[in-house]
Design a protein around this motif. Structure first.
Motif, mmCIF file in Angstrom:
data_model
loop_
_atom_site.group_PDB
_atom_site.id
_atom_site.type_symbol
_atom_site.label_atom_id
_atom_site.label_comp_id
_atom_site.label_asym_id
_atom_site.label_seq_id
_atom_site.Cartn_x
_atom_site.Cartn_y
_atom_site.Cartn_z
ATOM 1 N N VAL A 1 0.837 -1.195 0.000
ATOM 2 C CA VAL A 1 0.000 0.000 0.000
ATOM 3 C C VAL A 1 0.873 1.246 0.000
ATOM 4 C CG1 VAL A 1 -1.784 -1.253 1.270
ATOM 5 C CG2 VAL A 1 -0.113 0.113 2.533
ATOM 6 N N ARG A 2 0.235 2.381 -0.142
ATOM 7 C CA ARG A 2 0.934 3.662 -0.069
ATOM 8 C C ARG A 2 0.739 4.274 1.316
ATOM 9 N NH1 ARG A 2 2.926 5.204 -4.919
ATOM 10 N NH2 ARG A 2 2.067 4.145 -6.756
ATOM 11 N N LEU A 3 1.819 4.790 1.841
ATOM 12 C CA LEU A 3 1.748 5.452 3.141
ATOM 13 C C LEU A 3 1.116 6.833 2.976
ATOM 14 C CD1 LEU A 3 5.266 4.511 4.579
ATOM 15 C CD2 LEU A 3 3.053 3.487 5.139
ATOM 16 N N PRO A 4 0.457 7.334 4.052
ATOM 17 C CA PRO A 4 0.385 6.771 5.404
ATOM 18 C C PRO A 4 -0.762 5.768 5.546
ATOM 19 C CG PRO A 4 -0.663 8.907 5.369
ATOM 20 C CD PRO A 4 -0.128 8.693 3.984
ATOM 21 N N VAL A 5 -0.671 4.939 6.616
ATOM 22 C CA VAL A 5 -1.745 4.038 7.002
ATOM 23 C C VAL A 5 -2.070 4.294 8.465
ATOM 24 C CG1 VAL A 5 -1.103 2.263 5.327
ATOM 25 C CG2 VAL A 5 -0.128 2.187 7.628
ATOM 26 N N SER B 1 0.130 -2.583 11.114
ATOM 27 C CA SER B 1 1.589 -2.529 11.112
ATOM 28 C C SER B 1 2.042 -2.240 9.688
ATOM 29 C CB SER B 1 2.185 -3.860 11.584
ATOM 30 O OG SER B 1 1.833 -4.122 12.922
ATOM 31 N N ALA B 2 3.230 -1.647 9.538
ATOM 32 C CA ALA B 2 3.723 -1.302 8.212
ATOM 33 C C ALA B 2 5.242 -1.337 8.180
ATOM 34 C CB ALA B 2 3.219 0.071 7.782
ATOM 35 N N ILE B 3 5.780 -1.869 7.093
ATOM 36 C CA ILE B 3 7.221 -1.875 6.846
ATOM 37 C C ILE B 3 7.456 -1.064 5.570
ATOM 38 C CG2 ILE B 3 9.245 -3.280 6.328
ATOM 39 C CD1 ILE B 3 7.881 -5.595 7.747
ATOM 40 N N PRO B 4 8.024 0.151 5.669
ATOM 41 C CA PRO B 4 8.304 0.937 4.450
ATOM 42 C C PRO B 4 9.273 0.192 3.539
ATOM 43 C CG PRO B 4 8.452 2.302 6.434
ATOM 44 C CD PRO B 4 8.366 0.881 6.900
ATOM 45 N N LEU B 5 8.993 0.169 2.252
ATOM 46 C CA LEU B 5 9.812 -0.555 1.287
ATOM 47 C C LEU B 5 10.640 0.375 0.409
ATOM 48 C CD1 LEU B 5 7.227 -3.279 0.176
ATOM 49 C CD2 LEU B 5 8.997 -3.434 1.947
ATOM 50 N N TYR B 6 10.012 1.382 -0.177
ATOM 51 C CA TYR B 6 10.750 2.307 -1.038
ATOM 52 C C TYR B 6 9.922 3.578 -1.239
ATOM 53 C CZ TYR B 6 7.674 0.258 -4.629
ATOM 54 O OH TYR B 6 6.585 -0.187 -5.323
ATOM 55 N N ASP C 1 -5.705 11.148 -6.069
ATOM 56 C CA ASP C 1 -4.308 11.591 -5.920
ATOM 57 C C ASP C 1 -3.658 10.913 -4.716
ATOM 58 O OD1 ASP C 1 -1.993 13.521 -6.151
ATOM 59 O OD2 ASP C 1 -2.774 14.077 -4.176
ATOM 60 N N VAL C 2 -2.386 10.512 -4.853
ATOM 61 C CA VAL C 2 -1.689 9.809 -3.776
ATOM 62 C C VAL C 2 -0.514 10.617 -3.209
ATOM 63 C CG1 VAL C 2 -2.326 7.537 -4.653
ATOM 64 C CG2 VAL C 2 -0.181 8.594 -5.418
ATOM 65 N N LEU C 3 -0.315 11.836 -3.704
ATOM 66 C CA LEU C 3 0.811 12.639 -3.224
ATOM 67 C C LEU C 3 0.472 13.427 -1.963
ATOM 68 C CD1 LEU C 3 2.299 13.907 -6.603
ATOM 69 C CD2 LEU C 3 3.121 12.073 -5.118
ATOM 70 N N GLY C 4 -0.801 13.598 -1.691
ATOM 71 C CA GLY C 4 -1.209 14.167 -0.406
ATOM 72 C C GLY C 4 -1.077 15.669 -0.278
ATOM 73 N N TRP C 5 -0.872 16.383 -1.368
ATOM 74 C CA TRP C 5 -0.816 17.833 -1.202
ATOM 75 C C TRP C 5 -2.201 18.450 -1.274
ATOM 76 C CZ3 TRP C 5 2.965 18.751 -5.838
ATOM 77 C CH2 TRP C 5 2.419 18.213 -7.007
ATOM 78 N N GLU C 6 -2.371 19.545 -0.555
ATOM 79 C CA GLU C 6 -3.676 20.202 -0.509
ATOM 80 C C GLU C 6 -3.974 20.919 -1.818
ATOM 81 O OE1 GLU C 6 -3.847 22.740 2.844
ATOM 82 O OE2 GLU C 6 -3.626 21.113 4.317
ATOM 83 N N PRO D 1 6.278 16.601 -3.647
ATOM 84 C CA PRO D 1 6.044 15.544 -2.643
ATOM 85 C C PRO D 1 6.257 14.173 -3.271
ATOM 86 C CG PRO D 1 4.270 17.156 -2.635
ATOM 87 C CD PRO D 1 5.096 17.455 -3.838
ATOM 88 N N GLN D 2 6.592 13.194 -2.438
ATOM 89 C CA GLN D 2 6.833 11.838 -2.921
ATOM 90 C C GLN D 2 5.895 10.859 -2.237
ATOM 91 O OE1 GLN D 2 11.117 11.778 -1.977
ATOM 92 N NE2 GLN D 2 11.527 11.684 -4.165
ATOM 93 N N SER D 3 5.727 9.705 -2.868
ATOM 94 C CA SER D 3 4.872 8.651 -2.324
ATOM 95 C C SER D 3 5.728 7.459 -1.941
ATOM 96 C CB SER D 3 3.824 8.231 -3.359
ATOM 97 O OG SER D 3 3.056 7.133 -2.886
ATOM 98 N N SER D 4 5.497 6.935 -0.720
ATOM 99 C CA SER D 4 6.230 5.766 -0.230
ATOM 100 C C SER D 4 5.317 4.553 -0.211
ATOM 101 C CB SER D 4 6.774 6.027 1.182
ATOM 102 O OG SER D 4 7.733 7.059 1.166
ATOM 103 N N VAL D 5 5.889 3.410 -0.576
ATOM 104 C CA VAL D 5 5.157 2.145 -0.605
ATOM 105 C C VAL D 5 5.594 1.296 0.580
ATOM 106 C CG1 VAL D 5 4.769 0.012 -1.903
ATOM 107 C CG2 VAL D 5 4.869 2.210 -3.103
ATOM 108 N N ALA D 6 4.650 0.604 1.206
ATOM 109 C CA ALA D 6 4.952 -0.206 2.387
ATOM 110 C C ALA D 6 4.179 -1.517 2.336
ATOM 111 C CB ALA D 6 4.590 0.557 3.665
ATOM 112 N N LEU D 7 4.691 -2.499 3.057
ATOM 113 C CA LEU D 7 3.943 -3.731 3.318
ATOM 114 C C LEU D 7 3.188 -3.529 4.625
ATOM 115 C CD1 LEU D 7 3.246 -6.719 2.796
ATOM 116 C CD2 LEU D 7 5.279 -7.313 4.140
ATOM 117 N N SER D 8 1.880 -3.715 4.590
ATOM 118 C CA SER D 8 1.058 -3.461 5.770
ATOM 119 C C SER D 8 0.133 -4.645 6.037
ATOM 120 C CB SER D 8 0.235 -2.183 5.571
ATOM 121 O OG SER D 8 -0.511 -1.873 6.735
#
Length: 275
Positions: A60-64, A70-75, A111-116, A168-175
């Motif tokens: 998934v994409r952070l944040p969660v 639980s989440a492990i950031p991957l890249y 949108d997944v970058l989270g900017w207002e 802004p950047q998007s981070s992917v994690a295992l959750s």
């Protein structure tokens, strides 16, 4: 048939742009008896899918929501601006947000970058999806700023993209649900983190059966030398030590006889005094 301990399965959710193929291949090699089912979900729905138990884990994409997941950031992905191939910004290898100040920048609802508020001029209305925004870019309505994986996912021959260095950047994690960290989830965590198949971290390895364990102990006992003995080859110790003692005794006896004979000879060689 429902899943049970005798017929386990693993459901992995993933959001658009994420490619789980390399981890799925490792899973299939290590756990061929446990089928892995991929469940594609929209970024906004990913947390609900995990909380509701519709998937065991997700890319998934952070944040969660860290209170239940639980989440492990991957890249972290590079952010790019998608534009027509003949757009002026294609003259540069990379751009900044200031280079988009005079552009209509599309802001899709997913949108997944989270900017207002994105840079540049806002569009008349927000596209419903990233795919819809891509169509508007192709129609020269505006430009779109997204993670690079989404630009690749929606690739078109008439479009290209350039990295935006200060966006802004998007981070992917295992959750996964914190209260549902099953053995299968631990197995997938190990794969994502690059653990070897023999790694015991996070899992209790199966114990040998009593019969096998007893046989192993007996085999070890047979191979283990007796206390105080020396293992210097394959010749039996008793034969070797007995021969050594016999040889030593014979050698000692020969030396003793030689000594006595030498002493007697010395006495015979001594001249006798005449009276």
């Amino acid at each position: 048939m429902t899943d049970s301990a005798d017929s386990p399965s693993f459901r992995l959710a993933y959001v658009p742009g994420v490619t789980p193929a390399k981890w799925v291949r490792v899973w299939e090699q290590r756990s061929p008896d446990v089928p892995l089912t991929l469940v594609q979900v929209e970024p906004a729905e990913a947390s609900d899918v995990l909380r509701d138990g519709r998937a065991d884990a997700g890319l998934v994409r952070l944040p969660v929501d860290r209170t239940v997941l639980s989440a492990i950031p991957l890249y972290t992905e590079t952010t790019v601006a998608v534009v027509p191939k003949d757009h002026v910004i294609t003259a540069a290898e990379e751009i900044t947000l200031d280079d988009l100040a005079d552009e209509v920048v599309l802001h899709p609802l997913d949108d997944v970058l989270g900017w207002e508020r994105p840079p540049g001029e806002p569009a008349f209305e927000r596209p419903a999806t990233t795919a819809d925004a891509i169509e508007l870019v192709a129609a020269n309505i505006g430009v779109l700023v997204v993670p690079q994986s989404l630009a690749r996912l929606h690739h078109r021959r008439d479009l290209t993209y350039r990295p935006v260095t200060d966006a802004p950047q998007s981070s992917v994690a295992l959750s996964w649900p914190e209260d549902a960290t099953t053995d299968l989830v631990e197995d997938f965590i190990g794969i994502v983190r690059g653990r070897t198949v023999n790694s015991t971290r996070g899992r209790t390895r199966p114990q040998p059966e009593k019969g096998a364990e007893k046989g192993a102990e007996q085999g070890t006992a047979r191979r283990k030398p007796a206390a105080g003995s020396r293992t210097t080859g394959t010749t039996p110790q008793g034969a070797r030590s007995g021969g050594a003692r016999s040889g030593a005794a014979k050698s000692g006896g020969a030396r003793g006889a030689a000594a006595k004979g030498g002493a007697k000879g010395a006495r015979r060689g001594k001249p006798r005094r005449r009276s």
